[in-house]
Design an enzyme around this catalytic site. Sequence first.
Site, PDB file in Angstrom:
ATOM      1  N   LYS A   1      43.436  44.897  42.405  1.00 22.92           N
ATOM      2  CA  LYS A   1      43.518  43.730  43.180  1.00 22.92           C
ATOM      3  C   LYS A   1      43.656  42.638  42.274  1.00 22.92           C
ATOM      4  O   LYS A   1      44.318  41.510  42.967  1.00 22.92           O
ATOM      5  CB  LYS A   1      42.216  43.670  44.118  1.00 22.92           C
ATOM      6  CG  LYS A   1      41.912  42.552  44.861  1.00 22.92           C
ATOM      7  CD  LYS A   1      40.410  42.764  45.545  1.00 22.92           C
ATOM      8  CE  LYS A   1      39.181  42.546  44.988  1.00 22.92           C
ATOM      9  NZ  LYS A   1      38.912  41.006  44.717  1.00 22.92           N
TER      10      LYS A   1
ATOM     11  N   PHE B   1      30.774  39.395  36.241  1.00 18.13           N
ATOM     12  CA  PHE B   1      31.591  40.357  35.383  1.00 18.13           C
ATOM     13  C   PHE B   1      30.917  41.602  35.280  1.00 18.13           C
ATOM     14  O   PHE B   1      30.845  42.412  34.461  1.00 18.13           O
ATOM     15  CB  PHE B   1      31.511  39.442  33.905  1.00 18.13           C
ATOM     16  CG  PHE B   1      32.294  38.344  33.894  1.00 18.13           C
ATOM     17  CD1 PHE B   1      33.708  38.179  33.561  1.00 18.13           C
ATOM     18  CD2 PHE B   1      31.390  37.020  33.866  1.00 18.13           C
ATOM     19  CE1 PHE B   1      34.392  36.861  33.779  1.00 18.13           C
ATOM     20  CE2 PHE B   1      32.379  36.119  33.950  1.00 18.13           C
ATOM     21  CZ  PHE B   1      33.617  35.878  33.636  1.00 18.13           C
TER      22      PHE B   1
ATOM     23  N   GLU C   1      30.725  48.413  37.802  1.00 18.49           N
ATOM     24  CA  GLU C   1      29.870  49.329  38.790  1.00 18.49           C
ATOM     25  C   GLU C   1      29.594  50.395  38.005  1.00 18.49           C
ATOM     26  O   GLU C   1      30.106  50.664  36.971  1.00 18.49           O
ATOM     27  CB  GLU C   1      30.797  50.047  39.811  1.00 18.49           C
ATOM     28  CG  GLU C   1      31.387  49.070  40.739  1.00 18.49           C
ATOM     29  CD  GLU C   1      32.107  49.417  42.089  1.00 18.49           C
ATOM     30  OE1 GLU C   1      32.202  50.500  42.370  1.00 18.49           O
ATOM     31  OE2 GLU C   1      32.915  48.691  42.679  1.00 18.49           O
TER      32      GLU C   1
ATOM     33  N   THR D   1      35.222  37.080  43.598  1.00 19.91           N
ATOM     34  CA  THR D   1      36.449  36.787  42.793  1.00 19.91           C
ATOM     35  C   THR D   1      37.381  35.880  43.409  1.00 19.91           C
ATOM     36  O   THR D   1      38.069  36.262  44.599  1.00 19.91           O
ATOM     37  CB  THR D   1      36.972  37.836  42.350  1.00 19.91           C
ATOM     38  OG1 THR D   1      35.936  38.546  41.327  1.00 19.91           O
ATOM     39  CG2 THR D   1      38.264  37.710  41.122  1.00 19.91           C
TER      40      THR D   1
ATOM     41  N   CYS E   1      38.520  46.138  41.661  1.00 19.79           N
ATOM     42  CA  CYS E   1      38.760  44.910  40.938  1.00 19.79           C
ATOM     43  C   CYS E   1      39.798  44.822  40.239  1.00 19.79           C
ATOM     44  O   CYS E   1      40.900  43.958  40.695  1.00 19.79           O
ATOM     45  CB  CYS E   1      37.540  44.612  39.913  1.00 19.79           C
ATOM     46  SG  CYS E   1      35.963  44.305  40.836  1.00 19.79           S
TER      47      CYS E   1
ATOM     48  N   ASN F   1      39.898  40.044  33.611  1.00 24.87           N
ATOM     49  CA  ASN F   1      40.076  41.351  34.301  1.00 24.87           C
ATOM     50  C   ASN F   1      41.343  41.666  33.892  1.00 24.87           C
ATOM     51  O   ASN F   1      41.770  42.985  33.752  1.00 24.87           O
ATOM     52  CB  ASN F   1      39.734  41.438  35.840  1.00 24.87           C
ATOM     53  CG  ASN F   1      38.444  41.720  36.007  1.00 24.87           C
ATOM     54  OD1 ASN F   1      37.545  41.746  35.127  1.00 24.87           O
ATOM     55  ND2 ASN F   1      37.987  41.727  37.243  1.00 24.87           N
TER      56      ASN F   1
ATOM     57  N   THR G   1      36.913  39.618  48.898  1.00 24.03           N
ATOM     58  CA  THR G   1      38.134  39.122  48.861  1.00 24.03           C
ATOM     59  C   THR G   1      39.380  40.344  48.622  1.00 24.03           C
ATOM     60  O   THR G   1      39.958  40.094  47.546  1.00 24.03           O
ATOM     61  CB  THR G   1      38.481  37.833  47.629  1.00 24.03           C
ATOM     62  OG1 THR G   1      38.177  38.700  46.545  1.00 24.03           O
ATOM     63  CG2 THR G   1      37.363  36.916  47.840  1.00 24.03           C
TER      64      THR G   1
HETATM   65  C1  UDX Z   1      35.665  45.650  36.192  1.00 20.00           C
HETATM   66  C2  UDX Z   1      35.082  44.899  35.154  1.00 20.00           C
HETATM   67  O1  UDX Z   1      35.157  45.585  33.884  1.00 20.00           O
HETATM   68  C3  UDX Z   1      34.020  43.984  35.324  1.00 20.00           C
HETATM   69  O2  UDX Z   1      33.831  42.880  34.263  1.00 20.00           O
HETATM   70  C4  UDX Z   1      34.372  43.026  36.828  1.00 20.00           C
HETATM   71  O3  UDX Z   1      33.389  42.350  37.181  1.00 20.00           O
HETATM   72  C5  UDX Z   1      34.710  44.070  37.787  1.00 20.00           C
HETATM   73  O4  UDX Z   1      35.824  44.709  37.361  1.00 20.00           O
HETATM   74  P1  UDX Z   1      34.753  48.033  37.132  1.00 20.00           P
HETATM   75  O5  UDX Z   1      35.814  47.970  38.246  1.00 20.00           O
HETATM   76  O6  UDX Z   1      33.478  48.373  37.688  1.00 20.00           O
HETATM   77  O7  UDX Z   1      34.623  46.507  36.423  1.00 20.00           O
HETATM   78  O8  UDX Z   1      35.141  49.303  36.175  1.00 20.00           O
HETATM   79  P2  UDX Z   1      35.546  49.314  34.630  1.00 20.00           P
HETATM   80  O9  UDX Z   1      34.502  49.922  33.886  1.00 20.00           O
HETATM   81  O10 UDX Z   1      36.189  47.997  34.092  1.00 20.00           O
HETATM   82  O11 UDX Z   1      36.591  50.196  34.923  1.00 20.00           O
HETATM   83  C6  UDX Z   1      37.775  49.976  35.670  1.00 20.00           C
HETATM   84  C7  UDX Z   1      38.859  51.057  35.702  1.00 20.00           C
HETATM   85  O12 UDX Z   1      39.500  51.154  34.199  1.00 20.00           O
HETATM   86  C8  UDX Z   1      38.269  52.327  35.915  1.00 20.00           C
HETATM   87  O13 UDX Z   1      39.353  53.045  36.760  1.00 20.00           O
HETATM   88  C9  UDX Z   1      38.321  53.206  34.548  1.00 20.00           C
HETATM   89  O14 UDX Z   1      38.280  54.291  34.583  1.00 20.00           O
HETATM   90  C10 UDX Z   1      39.480  52.389  33.798  1.00 20.00           C
HETATM   91  N1  UDX Z   1      39.393  52.534  32.448  1.00 20.00           N
HETATM   92  C11 UDX Z   1      38.405  51.731  31.822  1.00 20.00           C
HETATM   93  C12 UDX Z   1      40.221  53.206  31.613  1.00 20.00           C
HETATM   94  O15 UDX Z   1      41.262  53.905  32.179  1.00 20.00           O
HETATM   95  N2  UDX Z   1      40.287  53.268  30.209  1.00 20.00           N
HETATM   96  C13 UDX Z   1      39.376  52.438  29.807  1.00 20.00           C
HETATM   97  O16 UDX Z   1      39.339  52.493  28.559  1.00 20.00           O
HETATM   98  C14 UDX Z   1      38.583  51.792  30.441  1.00 20.00           C
END
Ligand code: UDX
Length: 431
Positions: A267, A153, A156, A123, A264, A212, A87
Site C-alpha cells: 500500500k 515503524f 507486526e 501512515t 503496509c 518503507n 488509510t
Molecule cells: C513494515 C515495516 O517493517 C514497519 O517498519 C512499518 O511500520 C510497517 O511495515 P510489517 O509489514 O509488519 O512492517 O512487516 P516486515 O517485517 O517489514 O515485512 C514486510 C513484508 O516483506 C513481509 O511480507 C515479509 O515476508 C517481506 N520480507 C521482509 C521479505 O520478503 N524479505 C525480507 O528480507 C524482509
Amino acid sequence: MNLTIVGTGYVGLVTGVCFAEFGYSVKCIDKDSKRLEKLKSGKCPFYEPGMDELLDKHINKTKLISFDYTLQNNLNNSDIVFITVGTPTRRLEDEADLSFVWQVAEEIAENINKYCLVVTKSTVPVGTTREVKKIISNKVDEKLFDVVSNPEFLREGSAIDDFIRPDRVVIGTENKKSETIMKNLYRPLFLKETPIVSTSIETSEIIKYASNSFLATKIAFINEVADLCEVVGADVQQVAHAMGIDKRIGSKFLNAGPGFGGSCFPKDVKAFSSTAKKKNVELLIINAVNKSNQERIKKISDKIISNIKKNSTICFLGLSFKPNTDDVRDSTSIKIASKLFEKGYKLQCYDPEAMKNAKNENSNLFFFSSAYEACEGASAIIIGTEWNEFRALNFNKISKILKEKIIFDLRNIYIPEDLKKLGFEYYGTGK
Ligand code: UDX
C-alpha cells in the site's frame, strides 16, 4: 499525561498499551461497538505476541487503559490526541483513502475545549497533517491546538518490542511548544538513548514513506537477483550474505522470497508514488518496485505449476503474510494458493494462527489442524511463510504420508542437500 487514541486497529492498540506501559493514562476510541466490547473484556482482536498480557494488565490491574466509542467528553482531560485510523488503498486506485482521517479531524474539531496536541500516527501522505490542521481550525481557535506528525515503524509480530525499543522516534512539528511536549512524551525512551529525530511536519511524513519504500526496494531487488541466480546456478542466500556484510548495504531485508506483502509495504509503495505523481514527480524506482513485486506472484506460481502434475493435491504451509501474525492482508501465500486453486490444484493448507482470516479470504482452500495432516496424500509441499514450527519438520514422517516428494521452500528455510538426501525434489528461491 493523559492520551486519547482514535482508532483501535493495529497501530492504535499497540500504541495504547505501550504508552500505558510507560505509565500514561490512555483512552482508546473506536466506533466499532463489537470491537470495543471485545477489547473491554481484555481480548485483542488480532494475534500479536504479548498483546493479550499487556491489555489485561492495563485494563484490569493498572486501569490505565479504557475504551469509548466517541470523542465527546474525552478531550476535556486530554493532553494529546493521536489519529491512528486506517488509510487503505482506494479501490481501483493507488492513493491512500484518507476519509477516516478527515472524519476524525472533524470530530476532534467539535470536541476540543482546551489546549491539546493533535498527532497523526496513521501512515499519511505528505500534506495530510496540514490538512487536518485546516479542518480543525475551521471550527477551533488555533491557540487551542497544534498538529504533529509522529509516524510509527512497528513491525507486526514484534510490534511491542519495536515500540518500547525503537531504532528512532520521528516527530514533525511546527513550533517549539509542540516539540517539547512530544519529547516529554517519549522521555521514558531517553534512558535507552533512543535517537529522537525532530523535523518539520512534511519531512516527518516523507520519512515514513521513504523508509518503507526503501525496505521494499531492498526486497524487490534481491528477489530479482534471485531470479538470475536460479538461471545461472548461483545461490542468492550467499550473495545476500556477502552483500550484507558491507556496512553500506546492511544484511536486513535481503531475504529473497515470494515478494513483500502485508498491510503496509504494498500500500505504501503505491501511495508514495501516487503522491509524488500528483506533484509532477515521477518515482521511477518505486514504480518499478511495485511492478516487480506484483509480477512475482505469477512468476512463482508458474514455476510451481511447471513442476507439479496437473490437478494434483498440494500441501500449503504458512498463510499469513509473515510469521508471528494472523494477518493475511496482501499475503503472498494466499495469492499463490488462490492462483494454484484456479489452475485446478487441490490446496491442503495449514497456518499456526492465520487460518480463520485465510478462510475468509478464500473458502475454496482446504484447512487442516497441523502441518502433518495437511501433508497427507499431497504431491508437493509449499512453504509460504517461515513460521518457526516449519523449520524443523519431521521429513521422515512426512515422506511416508506424501504421494510425491516435492518441496517448494519459498523462504529458503531448509538446506537443499538435506532434503535431497531424503529423496526430495527441492526448489528454493534463487538457488
Ligand atoms: C513494515 C515495516 O517493517 C514497519 O517498519 C512499518 O511500520 C510497517 O511495515 P510489517 O509489514 O509488519 O512492517 O512487516 P516486515 O517485517 O517489514 O515485512 C514486510 C513484508 O516483506 C513481509 O511480507 C515479509 O515476508 C517481506 N520480507 C521482509 C521479505 O520478503 N524479505 C525480507 O528480507 C524482509
